[in-house]
Write a protein that holds these residues in place. Structure first.
Motif, PDB file in Angstrom:
ATOM      1  N   ALA A 162       0.859  -1.199   0.000  1.00  0.00           N
ATOM      2  CA  ALA A 162       0.000   0.000   0.000  1.00  0.00           C
ATOM      3  C   ALA A 162       0.887   1.238   0.000  1.00  0.00           C
ATOM      4  O   ALA A 162       1.869   1.297   0.740  1.00  0.00           O
ATOM      5  N   GLU A 163       0.541   2.187  -0.838  1.00  0.00           N
ATOM      6  CA  GLU A 163       1.309   3.452  -0.930  1.00  0.00           C
ATOM      7  C   GLU A 163       0.398   4.594  -0.531  1.00  0.00           C
ATOM      8  O   GLU A 163      -0.776   4.612  -0.922  1.00  0.00           O
ATOM      9  N   GLY A 164       0.933   5.589   0.155  1.00  0.00           N
ATOM     10  CA  GLY A 164       0.141   6.767   0.521  1.00  0.00           C
ATOM     11  C   GLY A 164      -0.424   6.617   1.913  1.00  0.00           C
ATOM     12  O   GLY A 164      -0.275   5.571   2.553  1.00  0.00           O
ATOM     13  N   GLU A 165      -1.066   7.671   2.385  1.00  0.00           N
ATOM     14  CA  GLU A 165      -1.603   7.658   3.749  1.00  0.00           C
ATOM     15  C   GLU A 165      -3.113   7.806   3.714  1.00  0.00           C
ATOM     16  O   GLU A 165      -3.670   8.684   4.344  1.00  0.00           O
ATOM     17  N   PHE A 166      -3.801   6.942   2.994  1.00  0.00           N
ATOM     18  CA  PHE A 166      -5.255   7.046   2.875  1.00  0.00           C
ATOM     19  C   PHE A 166      -5.951   6.534   4.144  1.00  0.00           C
ATOM     20  O   PHE A 166      -5.378   5.780   4.935  1.00  0.00           O
ATOM     21  N   GLN A 167      -7.187   6.995   4.304  1.00  0.00           N
ATOM     22  CA  GLN A 167      -8.027   6.575   5.430  1.00  0.00           C
ATOM     23  C   GLN A 167      -9.178   5.716   4.913  1.00  0.00           C
ATOM     24  O   GLN A 167      -9.467   5.718   3.714  1.00  0.00           O
ATOM     25  N   TYR A 196     -10.445   0.101   4.720  1.00  0.00           N
ATOM     26  CA  TYR A 196      -9.366   0.102   5.714  1.00  0.00           C
ATOM     27  C   TYR A 196      -8.378   1.223   5.389  1.00  0.00           C
ATOM     28  O   TYR A 196      -8.212   1.591   4.216  1.00  0.00           O
ATOM     29  N   SER A 197      -7.703   1.726   6.426  1.00  0.00           N
ATOM     30  CA  SER A 197      -6.688   2.774   6.212  1.00  0.00           C
ATOM     31  C   SER A 197      -5.416   2.132   5.649  1.00  0.00           C
ATOM     32  O   SER A 197      -5.254   0.894   5.682  1.00  0.00           O
ATOM     33  N   ALA A 198      -4.497   2.972   5.167  1.00  0.00           N
ATOM     34  CA  ALA A 198      -3.239   2.470   4.592  1.00  0.00           C
ATOM     35  C   ALA A 198      -2.478   1.650   5.630  1.00  0.00           C
ATOM     36  O   ALA A 198      -1.943   0.570   5.336  1.00  0.00           O
ATOM     37  N   ASP A 199      -2.460   2.154   6.853  1.00  0.00           N
ATOM     38  CA  ASP A 199      -1.737   1.462   7.920  1.00  0.00           C
ATOM     39  C   ASP A 199      -2.347   0.071   8.158  1.00  0.00           C
ATOM     40  O   ASP A 199      -1.630  -0.929   8.259  1.00  0.00           O
ATOM     41  N   GLN A 200      -3.678   0.017   8.216  1.00  0.00           N
ATOM     42  CA  GLN A 200      -4.344  -1.277   8.432  1.00  0.00           C
ATOM     43  C   GLN A 200      -4.096  -2.228   7.258  1.00  0.00           C
ATOM     44  O   GLN A 200      -3.862  -3.414   7.461  1.00  0.00           O
ATOM     45  N   VAL A 201      -4.134  -1.676   6.034  1.00  0.00           N
ATOM     46  CA  VAL A 201      -3.919  -2.533   4.851  1.00  0.00           C
ATOM     47  C   VAL A 201      -2.524  -3.156   4.914  1.00  0.00           C
ATOM     48  O   VAL A 201      -2.341  -4.347   4.646  1.00  0.00           O
ATOM     49  N   ARG A 202      -1.535  -2.354   5.336  1.00  0.00           N
ATOM     50  CA  ARG A 202      -0.163  -2.888   5.412  1.00  0.00           C
ATOM     51  C   ARG A 202      -0.070  -4.025   6.431  1.00  0.00           C
ATOM     52  O   ARG A 202       0.708  -4.942   6.267  1.00  0.00           O
ATOM     53  N   ARG A 203      -0.919  -3.949   7.474  1.00  0.00           N
ATOM     54  CA  ARG A 203      -0.850  -4.991   8.503  1.00  0.00           C
ATOM     55  C   ARG A 203      -1.599  -6.261   8.093  1.00  0.00           C
ATOM     56  O   ARG A 203      -1.194  -7.361   8.450  1.00  0.00           O
ATOM     57  N   ILE A 204      -2.678  -6.121   7.333  1.00  0.00           N
ATOM     58  CA  ILE A 204      -3.460  -7.332   6.998  1.00  0.00           C
ATOM     59  C   ILE A 204      -3.150  -7.892   5.608  1.00  0.00           C
ATOM     60  O   ILE A 204      -3.670  -8.932   5.237  1.00  0.00           O
TER      61      ILE A 204
END
Ligand SMILES: Nc1ncnc2c1ncn2[C@@H]1O[C@H](COP(=O)(O)OP(=O)(O)O)[C@@H](O)[C@H]1O
Ligand SMILES: N[C@@H](CCC(=O)OP(=O)(O)O)C(=O)O
Length: 382
Positions: free
Chosen positions: A312-317, A339-347
């Protein structure tokens, strides 16, 4: 099969005129051309068609008034020219349409007016209200506030006119320019170029025919007209590119005559919301997926699940628009992420049943649900 014989039935017609036919080489307004154009548009309206005009020429007209011979390079100078020229343009249109008893309205739009769904809907409602009042909306890009970065994403008035045609569910978009239509190559450079009367599908071969910008005053050349054609046909709007200086060009096109290049509209156009997702919305980030997920989304009409995501690229919500990118770097789809970018990176790469363990909350399975997703492969614009 859709053809020229269907054009007389077009109720809602959007006509875009380029700088190349509205201004002389000197940059000053081509008054004769404008008079002919307005007369034809007024006649279309009298025949019962609903008419929307998308006009370029503000920068050109401003240059003429300010005595500049070349299109300025800096953005503020171009914007200053547009600020001077837009008033001159509207003054002429107001005067010329009034001679035929018609009322006009100035509508200036930016890329953001399409990107934010609420503004998009509002702009559509205003245009509907004007048409109901029998007013002719005259649209241009709001050049004085459209900063360069945003302008580039808009492209130019060719793209704007196609987005407008989709917004108001138009039947026909006519681009009037300084050439008869699409040729197999730019005939000003290649004398062997042949004329293309009809395009049933915009293939990569067709796209390759449009090279670079056109005149000193015009901006996009054929390339932006083909981008406009892609948006129009996917929105179910027929499009014709024709020479604006041809006497009675509009009447001939509306009578179904073989004038200009006709782009046949898609028989199964994108529905309103998906159309906005594909062409109006602006994406806040990128989600990269593997080949299996790309296949499931593009051919299978499936939602995007965490297991097919590779990055995932960027800081989307959550709730933002994201571009979905295949392994070969192509934007295959666009949609609203849950999901937010942070959540996408985790799942990413995980199975749906693992979402709760990773995030600590039981969320939905789909990162992007298919109802909020539109496939872009054949619709990629630029
Ligand atoms: N394949 C092609 N067929 C026709 N025209 C082309 C082609 N490729 C490039 N052009 C150029 O595109 C120009 C029209 O675009 P442009 O100058 O941007 O007009 P406008 O101001 O009407 O948008 C033509 O005059 C021609 O020089
Ligand atoms: N908004 C600008 C139009 C830029 C533009 O797209 O020009 P053109 O390629 O001549 O249609 C103007 O009014 O000068």
């Amino acid at each position: 099969m859709f053809g020229r014989q269907d054009l007389p039935k077009a109720r809602r017609v959007i006509v875009k005129v380029g700088t190349s036919i509205l201004t002389h080489g000197t940059g000053k307004l081509n008054l004769e051309q404008m008079e002919k154009l307005v007369r034809q548009l007024a006649d279309l309206s009298n025949r019962g068609h609903q008419v929307i005009l998308v006009t370029s020429g503000a920068v050109g007209a401003g240059m003429g008034r300010l005595g500049l011979e070349k299109r300025p390079k800096s953005v503020p100078e171009k914007q200053a020219c547009a600020a001077v020229g837009q008033g001159i343009l509207m003054h002429m249109y107001e005067k010329l349409f009034a001679e035929y008893g018609l009322v006009v309205a100035q509508v200036l739009l930016t890329r953001d007016d399409f990107a934010f769904r609420e503004r998009y809907i509002n702009a559509g409602n205003t245009l509907e209200a004007l048409l109901r009042m029998n007013v002719i909306p005259i649209i241009n890009e709001n050049d004085t506030v459209a900063i360069d970065e945003i302008r580039l994403r808009f492209g130019d008035n060719d793209t704007l006119s196609a987005l407008v045609a989709g917004l108001v569910r138009g039947d026909l978009l006519i681009l009037l320019t300084d050439i008869d239509g699409l040729y197999s190559a730019n005939p000003r450079v290649d004398p062997t170029a042949v004329f293309i009367p009809e395009v049933a599908e915009i293939t990569p071969e067709i796209e390759a025919m449009a090279a670079g910008a056109g005149t000193n005053l015009g901006t996009g050349g054929m390339a932006t007209k083909l981008q406009a054609a892609k948006i129009a046909v996917e929105s179910g709007v027929a499009m014709v590119i024709a020479r604006g200086s041809r006497p009675n060009a509009l009447r001939e096109i509306m009578n179904g005559a073989e004038v200009g290049t006709l782009f046949v509209p898609n028989e199964t156009p994108l529905p309103g919301y998906k159309r906005w997702l594909a062409f109006g919305s602006a994406s806040s980030g990128r989600i990269h997926i593997d080949a299996g997920a790309a296949e499931a989304i593009v051919s299978g009409g499936k939602s995007l699940l965490p297991c097919g995501i590779t990055g995932a690229e960027g800081e989307f919500q959550s709730g933002d628009m994201v571009s979905i990118i295949s392994p070969d770097g192509l934007e295959v789809a666009r949609g609203v992420t849950q999901y937010s970018a942070d959540q996408v990176r985790r799942i990413m790469g995980k199975q749906c049943q693992d979402i709760e363990a990773v995030l600590g909350v039981k969320g939905v399975d789909e990162v992007v649900h298919r109802d909020n997703l539109t496939v872009m492969v054949s619709r990629h614009i630029g």
